[in-house]
Design a protein around this motif. Structure first.
Motif, PDB file in Angstrom:
ATOM      1  N   CYS C  51       0.876  -1.169   0.000  1.00  0.00           N
ATOM      2  CA  CYS C  51       0.000   0.000   0.000  1.00  0.00           C
ATOM      3  C   CYS C  51       0.914   1.220   0.000  1.00  0.00           C
ATOM      4  O   CYS C  51       2.131   1.097  -0.045  1.00  0.00           O
ATOM      5  N   PHE C  52       0.330   2.412   0.091  1.00  0.00           N
ATOM      6  CA  PHE C  52       1.138   3.625  -0.088  1.00  0.00           C
ATOM      7  C   PHE C  52       1.716   4.146   1.210  1.00  0.00           C
ATOM      8  O   PHE C  52       2.245   5.243   1.270  1.00  0.00           O
ATOM      9  N   TRP C  53       1.570   3.399   2.278  1.00  0.00           N
ATOM     10  CA  TRP C  53       2.141   3.828   3.546  1.00  0.00           C
ATOM     11  C   TRP C  53       3.659   3.805   3.493  1.00  0.00           C
ATOM     12  O   TRP C  53       4.333   4.503   4.237  1.00  0.00           O
ATOM     13  N   SER C  54       4.193   2.936   2.619  1.00  0.00           N
ATOM     14  CA  SER C  54       5.632   2.918   2.346  1.00  0.00           C
ATOM     15  C   SER C  54       6.493   2.599   3.574  1.00  0.00           C
ATOM     16  O   SER C  54       7.371   3.369   3.960  1.00  0.00           O
ATOM     17  N   CYS C  55       6.226   1.464   4.157  1.00  0.00           N
ATOM     18  CA  CYS C  55       7.016   1.043   5.312  1.00  0.00           C
ATOM     19  C   CYS C  55       8.383   0.544   4.860  1.00  0.00           C
ATOM     20  O   CYS C  55       8.487  -0.221   3.893  1.00  0.00           O
ATOM     21  N   ALA C  56       9.415   0.963   5.570  1.00  0.00           N
ATOM     22  CA  ALA C  56      10.751   0.449   5.270  1.00  0.00           C
ATOM     23  C   ALA C  56      10.834  -0.992   5.754  1.00  0.00           C
ATOM     24  O   ALA C  56      10.317  -1.340   6.814  1.00  0.00           O
ATOM     25  N   ALA C  57      11.489  -1.823   4.949  1.00  0.00           N
ATOM     26  CA  ALA C  57      11.471  -3.256   5.235  1.00  0.00           C
ATOM     27  C   ALA C  57      12.783  -3.902   4.833  1.00  0.00           C
ATOM     28  O   ALA C  57      13.627  -3.282   4.177  1.00  0.00           O
ATOM     29  N   ARG C  58      12.945  -5.139   5.257  1.00  0.00           N
ATOM     30  CA  ARG C  58      14.119  -5.912   4.877  1.00  0.00           C
ATOM     31  C   ARG C  58      13.662  -7.197   4.208  1.00  0.00           C
ATOM     32  O   ARG C  58      12.793  -7.898   4.723  1.00  0.00           O
ATOM     33  N   VAL C  59      14.264  -7.474   3.070  1.00  0.00           N
ATOM     34  CA  VAL C  59      13.911  -8.661   2.316  1.00  0.00           C
ATOM     35  C   VAL C  59      14.934  -9.746   2.626  1.00  0.00           C
ATOM     36  O   VAL C  59      16.142  -9.518   2.485  1.00  0.00           O
ATOM     37  N   ILE C  69       9.770 -11.126   4.299  1.00  0.00           N
ATOM     38  CA  ILE C  69      10.016  -9.683   4.340  1.00  0.00           C
ATOM     39  C   ILE C  69       9.607  -9.206   5.729  1.00  0.00           C
ATOM     40  O   ILE C  69       8.508  -9.535   6.194  1.00  0.00           O
ATOM     41  N   THR C  70      10.493  -8.506   6.382  1.00  0.00           N
ATOM     42  CA  THR C  70      10.174  -8.019   7.729  1.00  0.00           C
ATOM     43  C   THR C  70      10.381  -6.516   7.785  1.00  0.00           C
ATOM     44  O   THR C  70      11.028  -5.931   6.912  1.00  0.00           O
ATOM     45  N   GLY C  71       9.852  -5.912   8.814  1.00  0.00           N
ATOM     46  CA  GLY C  71       9.961  -4.468   8.953  1.00  0.00           C
ATOM     47  C   GLY C  71      11.386  -4.043   9.282  1.00  0.00           C
ATOM     48  O   GLY C  71      12.131  -4.765   9.925  1.00  0.00           O
ATOM     49  N   GLN C  72      11.730  -2.851   8.834  1.00  0.00           N
ATOM     50  CA  GLN C  72      13.036  -2.285   9.161  1.00  0.00           C
ATOM     51  C   GLN C  72      12.980  -1.735  10.594  1.00  0.00           C
ATOM     52  O   GLN C  72      12.197  -0.819  10.867  1.00  0.00           O
ATOM     53  N   PRO C  73      13.780  -2.316  11.492  1.00  0.00           N
ATOM     54  CA  PRO C  73      13.734  -1.817  12.868  1.00  0.00           C
ATOM     55  C   PRO C  73      14.004  -0.313  12.907  1.00  0.00           C
ATOM     56  O   PRO C  73      14.860   0.192  12.177  1.00  0.00           O
ATOM     57  N   GLY C  74      13.250   0.379  13.726  1.00  0.00           N
ATOM     58  CA  GLY C  74      13.473   1.814  13.900  1.00  0.00           C
ATOM     59  C   GLY C  74      12.712   2.680  12.922  1.00  0.00           C
ATOM     60  O   GLY C  74      12.575   3.886  13.135  1.00  0.00           O
ATOM     61  N   ASP C  75      12.231   2.109  11.847  1.00  0.00           N
ATOM     62  CA  ASP C  75      11.534   2.928  10.857  1.00  0.00           C
ATOM     63  C   ASP C  75      10.246   3.493  11.450  1.00  0.00           C
ATOM     64  O   ASP C  75       9.454   2.764  12.032  1.00  0.00           O
ATOM     65  N   HIS C  77       7.564   4.384  10.061  1.00  0.00           N
ATOM     66  CA  HIS C  77       6.340   3.845   9.460  1.00  0.00           C
ATOM     67  C   HIS C  77       6.065   2.428   9.935  1.00  0.00           C
ATOM     68  O   HIS C  77       4.928   2.063  10.194  1.00  0.00           O
ATOM     69  N   SER C  78       7.103   1.602   9.988  1.00  0.00           N
ATOM     70  CA  SER C  78       6.868   0.190  10.287  1.00  0.00           C
ATOM     71  C   SER C  78       7.276  -0.191  11.704  1.00  0.00           C
ATOM     72  O   SER C  78       6.779  -1.166  12.232  1.00  0.00           O
ATOM     73  N   GLY C  80       9.737  -1.711  12.565  1.00  0.00           N
ATOM     74  CA  GLY C  80      10.219  -3.093  12.536  1.00  0.00           C
ATOM     75  C   GLY C  80       9.126  -4.124  12.307  1.00  0.00           C
ATOM     76  O   GLY C  80       9.378  -5.314  12.390  1.00  0.00           O
ATOM     77  N   ARG C  81       7.937  -3.659  12.032  1.00  0.00           N
ATOM     78  CA  ARG C  81       6.816  -4.597  11.859  1.00  0.00           C
ATOM     79  C   ARG C  81       6.044  -4.234  10.608  1.00  0.00           C
ATOM     80  O   ARG C  81       5.523  -3.126  10.493  1.00  0.00           O
ATOM     81  N   LEU C  82       5.944  -5.164   9.683  1.00  0.00           N
ATOM     82  CA  LEU C  82       5.088  -4.922   8.526  1.00  0.00           C
ATOM     83  C   LEU C  82       3.676  -5.352   8.887  1.00  0.00           C
ATOM     84  O   LEU C  82       3.469  -6.156   9.782  1.00  0.00           O
ATOM     85  N   CYS C  83       2.719  -4.833   8.170  1.00  0.00           N
ATOM     86  CA  CYS C  83       1.347  -5.251   8.422  1.00  0.00           C
ATOM     87  C   CYS C  83       1.095  -6.557   7.675  1.00  0.00           C
ATOM     88  O   CYS C  83       1.958  -7.079   6.984  1.00  0.00           O
ATOM     89  N   THR C  84      -0.100  -7.071   7.824  1.00  0.00           N
ATOM     90  CA  THR C  84      -0.464  -8.348   7.210  1.00  0.00           C
ATOM     91  C   THR C  84      -0.116  -8.370   5.721  1.00  0.00           C
ATOM     92  O   THR C  84       0.420  -9.347   5.204  1.00  0.00           O
ATOM     93  N   ARG C  85      -0.425  -7.261   5.072  1.00  0.00           N
ATOM     94  CA  ARG C  85      -0.232  -7.232   3.623  1.00  0.00           C
ATOM     95  C   ARG C  85       1.241  -7.119   3.263  1.00  0.00           C
ATOM     96  O   ARG C  85       1.723  -7.756   2.330  1.00  0.00           O
TER      97      ARG C  85
END
Ligand SMILES: Nc1nc2c(c(=O)[nH]1)N[C@H]1C(S)=C(S)[C@@H](COP(=O)(O)OP(=O)(O)OC[C@H]3O[C@@H](n4cnc5c(=O)[nH]c(N)nc54)[C@H](O)[C@@H]3O)O[C@H]1N2
Ligand SMILES: Nc1nc2c(c(=O)[nH]1)N[C@H]1C(S)=C(S)[C@@H](COP(=O)(O)OP(=O)(O)OC[C@H]3O[C@@H](n4cnc5c(=O)[nH]c(N)nc54)[C@H](O)[C@@H]3O)O[C@H]1N2
Ligand code: SF4
Ligand code: SF4
Ligand code: SF4
Ligand code: SF4
Ligand code: SF4
Ligand SMILES: [Mo]
Lengths: 346, 180, 731
Positions: C51-59, C69-75, C77-78, C80-85
């Motif tokens: 979605c357009f929330w644009s969470c930083a993540a790690r692949v 794919i997980t959330g970028q710690p400290g970001d 937006h995320s 460190g946690r991505l949402c379900t999608r």
């Protein structure tokens, strides 16, 4: 109003939508195990009580038939395993808290005893087979014949062992299920005795079918009559027990009191498998007719199987949890059967 | 015994099923299967309603009937803890453990045939990391830690907040707790 | 075992399976056993695009295999946690139905169809037709309908070519009314992420906004913070939403009557003097007009319209005022509802203004983005005609191009627009009522290009379909959204593009080269642009590749100080409780309540929104998210279900007020919806056959929206004026 639904889809095959992990294989094994147990007990009893001559089938033939049936039962048990290659793991370990483990080890004990009992009965029961085995090259004269002889000589202790193990096996088939606290329909102390009595009853019925003499047929007819009455009493107690149990058990027993298994339970098991044979065998009391006896025994055997089948099927469906998929779990099959290899496309 | 527990706050859980998703990804759960799930319970009549979401999985019971029922020792406690795992090299697929679990938390892995279940992500826990579902929860509704340690997050939450477990009457002593 | 092998599960009975497990199974350990000693995976920095929330993540990849794919710690937006999608983003890569080759519409034997083309041919067709359009009419006749962070490449292309007619559905189908209403009041719109300081709030007011189901990551996290902090939560929603379930005060409002409630709240706050008089005196204009206007709009007045007890209205007004300025009046996001949406947003903004929450701790913080210079490029040419020339004539206060206006001006022989470039938006499901217009437009337009990752509905209208690779396989511009702490994030490729799919920047550059605007694309690889920008601020691509994000110190305060006179950017420099701008343009200077149209008997309001497992119409075919939610359900209240003899789990069809019949959809009978409405999650009911999992699953809300309530102020497409009844579907 209370609505409980799953926010995600739970569609683990065999577990959801309804728990259905065990099918005909386990029902068959429990039935054949009980039957073999019955055969062992009665065979042993005829030997110990000195009736062998008047009950030739029970004393001499039944053990071998029991051995074969038990073998088939173990076969279906094996068929049920999802990871067959590891079957030997049953015998790498005795887990004292696991009825399944006990069962595996009981089978390991039952099997040789039953085999030896069968050998002991062989010369009288199946002389042609005894002869054939005795003529096998090398091991025939050196091993088989002496072994048959030896078995004949220790027949009484073997018979004693056979009764003990037979009772163990018979109870075990019930205890296996009743040990599962997780399944309210199984969680009854009456299941052990019920399955034992049913096993004995089916054993007696097979004795009637195979009876070598009229007296033998009569004897087992009467025994079976008693067992059927006992079984009816136990079933009655079982249902009452469930009805007086906790909410889970009450809703569990509803499966056979109007629920999905009602017809099989009442018409199949109670009607065909117990009530009609009861009448038939009572009739045999004053007038023994081979067709009646035959019909009664076949029905008892059928009833024995139906008991296991209903018990296994129903018990699995009764549970502490209640998952309600709001989305159609069948849709996930689209993923599983799609078979499309994403990497294959590129 | 090293006593691990999961504590899930139903007040903040929004029922997003991210925990289910993250578990699948982390643990390479085959298509269509799952180790955890989320239940939504709505009570009352419009407009007097309450809804509760509950993320459920194996309870890693202190008195695990799946372990006692297993004939081969495949179902076992991991490393002296209450984390229940299945050693696939010992599992026969006899399914006694499935029948023995009052929480229906086990499943047959397809096509290998061994029994799968939530492992509390031991592969992460061994390094002191949170399980994948706990680590992903966007509402921070999930907590994981040691009950032996009274200062741990989970011990504190259980001491401070009213909580419950699922069907304690099973006698299995479940270790997934829900905060009201 | 490969996770994404789409193994056959149900077909494993029979001899081959038996043999397989006999031979293969013996020493094979469980997945967890394998993982106990598994070597660490490779991690690559990305920014989620589900979605357009644009969470930083790690692949996390293992060789060529995408693991998770997980959330970028400290970001921010995320966290460190991505949402379900976002977690399910793995499926966006593995989806077997992805577009992997360019497609060209061709006519053979009178039949149109798509044929696979080479990139060179596909780009050649685009360049040739666009050049013709530019020569015949001018480059300003190209319109672009784009969405998402990747759109910037095509915005750039379009502007370099000479057109500024670039619209996003984020305006007229989403945030337009809100931003217009807040702009008219505060001189500034609300940014994305919304600057709602819910973590510090003592009261949170959600009007519609269904946080929880609307799963914008940090919104949900901070909302949970508010719950944890025992903040007072007030939710206004006709449906018992997830957020309503978390609220102490749920106001089950009659749909479409929010302005009445807002006026009543304002009435209470003014009548009971619950506002900070000093703040209001210094920072607002129009209080006397407002007070006089709302005087008759008491809670008792609002009761018949809204169905809300006057006492409940009073109590909640007092609570939000008592907590102010640590009160979040959530501005909403998808605000195109009833056609009077800018005015509803105005009413919310006025309420927020009175409570003094703009720039307050626990209210609206003041977000700040990092200062990242643009890559040096030539000035864009001035377009011969601007989007304003066309749009403002119709919608005088539209602050951004309006998608519907663009489409309306692409119809017929004399249409203004001659070519359409579509990027990352699935118009047929995004813009209700657009299918027929697109069909008509496709007759007059010289070119329609659709750039997509999957064969969505919109691709069916295109002449050229270009396959973009997924966000996991490409660079895009740095994420630099205004936040509590300025923070940038990098999207870098974790895997090579699947098949022949290409990153958007490459596609834009190749088209640009062919259109003779190569000067605007001097890079070989977009990584150069990102690296250059990063180096200007003392970082580098190298650094961001490993850290994923980077914070910058704030240069402005996060909150205004108490007692400070705030320089608002409105014409008056103050919060405009009374808007002269609106008055001059012929609109109500203070919001007016008009009751919504009632439903015909036997019809029910079509209510719609989000489910946490899906984004719009883009994720239904994602095999990972499909497993969580494979279809949408229609929620029906038990009394209605009884009346129509409809049962839970049965499939029915919905028929709208104009006789449009939906696809079959599964029923959920539930108390959570009002008896006068049904609820449907947007994005299902796909008609594109190429989406094999999603095709024909569930009902499409857009198709049932044939009564669109355009907002006269800014052109928003109000979607809530639709009604449905039920038809039993064949099983
Ligand atoms: N999971 C997920 N999350 C998303 C998205 C997604 O696709 N998936 N998309 C994101 C985007 S871009 C947006 S714009 C947002 C949209 O999400 P929101 O901005 O939260 O959307 P709304 O339309 O405000 O919310 C829908 C709610 O409004 C209620 N409602 C209906 N009619 C009325 C009414 O007349 N009055 C009131 N007060 N309430 C009413 C509905 O019952 C429903 O609960 O979600 C974002 N978050
Ligand atoms: N009926 C109805 N209509 C609505 C809404 C509603 O709730 N109901 N919500 C409205 C709102 S709030 C919004 S924000 C809009 C959203 O509207 P859109 O932005 O149009 O969202 P999607 O429907 O997800 O369509 C996205 C398209 O982009 C494609 N795509 C996905 N990822 C990529 C990528 O990386 N690159 C490229 N090139 N393409 C990609 C997808 O395949 C899909 O075709 O919809 C609005 N329209
Ligand atoms: S991830 Fe967290 S909020 Fe979402 S369902 Fe699971 S526990 Fe609840
Ligand atoms: S929940 Fe079930 S599987 Fe888990 S430990 Fe308890 S009994 Fe075993
Ligand atoms: S299926 Fe495997 S783990 Fe379960 S009881 Fe049998 S051997 Fe043990
Ligand atoms: S603890 Fe690990 S295995 Fe268990 S549900 Fe959570 S993610 Fe899955
Ligand atoms: S909110 Fe979810 S889908 Fe949206 S960018 Fe963040 S993780 Fe991705
Ligand atoms: Mo949106």
């Amino acid at each position: 109003m209370r609505e409980e639904v799953l926010a995600s889809v739970l569609a683990n095959p065999g577990v959801e939508p309804t728990l259905a992990i065990w099918g005909w294989q386990i029902a068959t094994y429990l039935f054949l195990g009980g039957l073999a147990a019955g055969l062992m007990v009665f065979s042993g009893w005829t030997v110990l009580s000195g009736r062998a001559a008047r009950t030739p089938f029970a004393a001499n033939r039944a053990p071998l038939i029991g051995l074969v049936l038990l073998g088939v039962g173990m076969g279906t048990l094996f068929l049920d395993l999802e990871r067959k290659i590891n079957v030997w793991r049953f015998y790498a370990f005795l887990h004292e808290t696991s009825p399944m483990s006990w069962g595996a080890w009981i089978l390991i004990l039952v099997f040789p005893v039953l085999a030896l009992l069968a050998l002991a009965g062989l010369p009288a029961g199946f002389p042609w087979l005894a002869g054939k085995l005795g003529r096998l090259p090398i091991i025939g004269p050196r091993a088989v014949t002496p072994l048959i002889g030896l078995c004949g000589r220790v027949r009484r202790p073997l018979a004693f062992l056979g009764i003990a193990l037979g009772i163990g096996l018979g109870i075990y088939t019930g205890v296996l299920l009743s040990s599962f606290n997780a399944r309210p329909f199984w969680h009854s102390a009456l299941l052990g005795p019920l399955f034992l009595v049913s096993g004995l009853s089916t054993g007696a019925a097979l004795m009637i079918l195979g009876a070598g003499t009229k007296e033998e047929r009569h004897l087992f007819g009467r025994i079976d009559l008693g067992l059927i009455v006992a079984e009816l009493a136990l079933i009655f107690l079982f249902v009452i027990d469930m009805l007086n149990g906790d909410a889970l058990q009450r809703s569990a027993v509803a499966h056979v009191l109007g629920g999905s298994e009602t017809q099989l339970f009442w018409i199949g098991f109670i009607g065909l498998g117990l009530a009609i044979p009861l009448v038939l065998e009572a009739a045999m009391w004053w007038r023994s007719m081979t067709p009646i006896a035959g019909a009664a025994s076949v029905l008892v055997l059928l009833g024995g199987f139906l008991l296991r089948d209903v018990m296994v099927t129903t018990g699995q469906q009764t549970t502490w949890t209640s998952f309600n998929n709001q989305f159609n779990p069948g849709l996930l099959a689209r993923l599983r059967t799609d078979g499309e290899n994403p990497n294959g496309r590129f | 015994m090293t006593h691990y527990a999961m504590v899930i706050d139903t007040r903040t859980c929004i029922g997003c099923t991210d925990c289910v998703d993250a578990c699948r990804m982390e643990n390479n759960v085959p298509e269509g299967l799952c180790y955890d799930w989320v239940v939504e319970i709505t009570k009352g009549r419009y407009p007097n309603l309450t809804t509760e979401f509950r993320s459920e999985r194996c309870n890693h019971c202190s008195n695990a009937t799946c372990v006692t029922a297993c004939p081969t020792g495949a179902s076992q406690y991991w490393n002296g803890s209450n984390i229940v795992v299945v050693d696939a090299t010992k599992c026969t697929g006899c399914k006694a453990c499935i029948a023995a679990c009052p929480y229906d938390a086990r499943l047959i892995m397809q096509p290998q045939g061994y029994i799968g279940k939530c492992t509390f992500c031991v592969q992460r826990v061994q390094y002191g990391e949170d399980p994948a579902c706990v680590a992903v929860c966007p509402a921070h509704a999930m907590h994981f830690g040691l009950l032996d340690d009274p200062t741990s997050n989970v011990s504190r939450l259980l001491a401070e907040r009213e909580n419950y477990t699922l069907h304690p009457e099973t006698g299995n002593e479940p270790n997934v707790f829900y905060l009201r | 075992m490969q996770r994404r092998d789409f193994i056959k599960l149900s077909a494993t009975v029979g001899s081959s399976a038996l043999l397989g497990s006999m031979l293969g199974g013996c020493t094979e350990p469980a997945e967890w056993q394998r993982m106990m000693n598994a070597p660490p995976a490779t991690e690559t920095a990305t920014v989620c695009n589900i979605c357009f929330w644009s969470c930083a993540a790690r692949v996390h990849t293992q060789g060529s295999r995408l693991w998770k794919i997980t959330g970028q710690p400290g970001d921010p937006h995320s966290d460190g946690r991505l949402c379900t999608r976002g977690t399910g983003g793995v499926g966006a890569y593995y989806d077997p139905n992805r577009l992997i080759k360019p497609l060209l519409r061709v006519t053979r034997n009178g039949q149109q169809r798509f044929e696979v083309a080479s990139w060179d041919d596909a780009l050649g067709v685009i360049a040739e037709r666009l050049t013709k359009v530019a020569k015949t009419y001018g480059p300003d006749r190209l319109a672009s309908l784009v969405h998402g962070p990747g759109a910037e490449h095509f915005v750039h292309l379009s502007r370099a070519f000479g057109s500024d007619s670039i619209a996003e559905p984020a305006f007229a189908q989403c945030r337009g009314p809100r931003d217009t209403g807040f702009f008219l009041t505060f001189g500034e719109g609300i940014s994305s992420p919304e600057q709602t300081d819910m973590s510090n709030a003592r009261c949170v007011v959600l009007i519609g906004t269904h946080l929880g189901e609307n799963l914008h990551n940090s919104q949900v996290r901070t909302f949970a913070d508010a719950i944890r902090n025992d903040a007072t939560i007030i939710t206004v929603d006709p449906r018992f939403s997830v957020a309503a379930g978390k609220s102490q005060h749920w106001l089950p409002i009659k749909p479409g009557t929010d302005i009445a409630l807002l006026l009543a709240w304002i009435n209470v706050i003014l009548a009971e003097k619950l506002y900070d008089a000093d703040y209001v005196a210094r920072n607002t204009i129009g209080l006397p007009e407002l007070a006089a206007y709302v005087a008759p709009f008491t809670p008792e007045w609002a009761y018949p319209a809204t169905g809300l007890e006057p006492e409940a209205i009073r109590r909640t007004a007092r609570l939000m005022a008592a907590a102010a300025p640590a009160t979040v009046i959530h501005p909403g996001r998808h605000t195109v509802w009833w056609g009077d949406d800018t005015q509803r947003a105005r009413a919310m903004a006025i309420l927020a203004g009175l409570l003094g929450i703009w720039g307050s701790k626990g209210g609206y913080y003041l977000p700040e983005a990092a200062l990242i210079p643009d890559y040096p490029l030539p000035e864009y040419p001035v377009p011969k005609s601007s989007w304003r020339d066309i749009t403002l004539a119709k919608y005088p206060l539209a602050g951004a191009p309006v998608t519907n206006v663009i489409i309306d001006n692409a119809l017929g022989k004399n249409a203004h627009y001659r070519a359409l470039l579509i990027y990352d938006t699935n118009l047929p499901m995004t813009m209700p009522g657009i299918r027929e217009k697109l069909q008509t437009a496709s007759q007059s337009l010289d070119l329609i290009v659709a750039i997509d990752v999957q064969p969505s509905e919109v691709t069916g209208y295109a002449d050229v379909v270009l396959p973009e690779c997924s966000y996991l396989e490409r660079y895009d511009g740095l994420r630099n959204d205004p936040e509590i702490e300025p923070c940038i994030a990098l999207r870098s490729p974790a895997l090579p593009p699947r098949g022949e799919s290409k990153p958007g920047w490459w596609i834009a550059k190749e088209i640009g080269n062919r259109l003779g605007v190569a000067d605007y694309f001097p890079w070989k690889d977009y990584a150069e642009v990102v690296d250059w920008q990063l180096r200007q601020v003392g970082s580098s691509l190298e650094e961001l590749k490993s850290t994923g994000i980077r914070f910058f110190p704030r240069t402005t305060p996060l909150y205004y100080k108490k007692g400070e006179t705030i320089p608002f950017k409105t014409p008056s420099g103050k919060i405009e409780l009374y808007s002269t701008t609106l008055k001059d343009a012929g609109f109500d200077p203070i919001p007016r309540f008009t009751p919504p149209q009632e439903a015909r008997p036997g019809f029910f309001r079509l209510n719609y929104g989000r489910a946490p497992q899906h984004s719009f119409s883009r994720t239904q075919n994602n095999p990972v998210l499909f497993q969580l939610m494979p279809e949408n359900l229609v929620w029906i209240h038990p009394t209605v279900a009884r009346q129509f003899g409809i049962e839970t789990a049965s499939y029915i069809q919905l028929v709208n007020q104009d006789g449009v019949v939906s696809n079959r959809v599964r029923v959920r009978v539930t108390e959570r919806t009002r008896p006068d409405s049904v609820w449907l999650v947007h994005g299902f009911g796909h008609t594109a056959e190429g989406l094999k999992l999603a095709f024909g699953r569930g009902a499409d809300d857009s198709a049932l929206m044939t009564n669109i309530l355009y907002d006269p102020i800014m052109g928003g497409t109000g979607m809530r004026g639709n009604y449905v009844t039920f038809r039993k579907a064949a099983a």
